[in-house]
Design a protein around this motif. Sequence first.
Motif, PDB file in Angstrom:
ATOM      1  N   SER A 155       0.669  -1.275  -0.168  1.00  0.00           N
ATOM      2  CA  SER A 155      -0.026   0.136  -0.065  1.00  0.00           C
ATOM      3  C   SER A 155       0.830   1.232  -0.133  1.00  0.00           C
ATOM      4  CB  SER A 155      -0.992  -0.181   1.311  1.00  0.00           C
ATOM      5  OG  SER A 155      -1.673  -0.970   1.184  1.00  0.00           O
ATOM      6  N   ARG A 196       0.490   6.130  -0.297  1.00  0.00           N
ATOM      7  CA  ARG A 196      -0.062   7.119  -0.605  1.00  0.00           C
ATOM      8  C   ARG A 196       0.840   8.077  -1.195  1.00  0.00           C
ATOM      9  NH1 ARG A 196      -1.456  10.265   5.021  1.00  0.00           N
ATOM     10  NH2 ARG A 196       0.805  10.496   5.749  1.00  0.00           N
ATOM     11  N   CYS A 237      -4.455   7.254  -2.481  1.00  0.00           N
ATOM     12  CA  CYS A 237      -4.134   6.188  -1.146  1.00  0.00           C
ATOM     13  C   CYS A 237      -4.578   5.045  -2.014  1.00  0.00           C
ATOM     14  CB  CYS A 237      -4.863   6.774  -0.133  1.00  0.00           C
ATOM     15  SG  CYS A 237      -4.461   5.688   1.372  1.00  0.00           S
ATOM     16  N   VAL A 238      -3.764   4.163  -2.047  1.00  0.00           N
ATOM     17  CA  VAL A 238      -3.947   2.564  -2.414  1.00  0.00           C
ATOM     18  C   VAL A 238      -3.685   1.592  -1.224  1.00  0.00           C
ATOM     19  CG1 VAL A 238      -3.282   1.012  -3.983  1.00  0.00           C
ATOM     20  CG2 VAL A 238      -3.292   3.143  -4.770  1.00  0.00           C
ATOM     21  N   ASP A 239      -4.602   1.018  -0.795  1.00  0.00           N
ATOM     22  CA  ASP A 239      -4.769   0.070   0.437  1.00  0.00           C
ATOM     23  C   ASP A 239      -4.701  -1.321  -0.408  1.00  0.00           C
ATOM     24  OD1 ASP A 239      -4.356   1.889   2.383  1.00  0.00           O
ATOM     25  OD2 ASP A 239      -6.477   1.982   2.603  1.00  0.00           O
TER      26      ASP A 239
END
Length: 63
Positions: free
Chosen positions: A47, A49, A61-63
């Motif tokens: 993840s 951001r 933002c990549v989770d």
Amino acid sequence: MNMPKLARMSASPLPDGSVFWLADGTRCPYCDTVLRCDPEPLANGASFRLICQSCHHDIICVD
């Protein structure tokens, strides 16, 4: 015939081995500052951001 100019791209490696790409000259939608291609890895490594270095808003933002 006029062809549109293609943006140059900047790349930053992420801890999981993938690469984050950002078009040069991309601006923050909040303060209009040009963003740097400098994603911040999050806890699990996959993840990340991207925040504006000027106003500190989250841009991606990549989770």
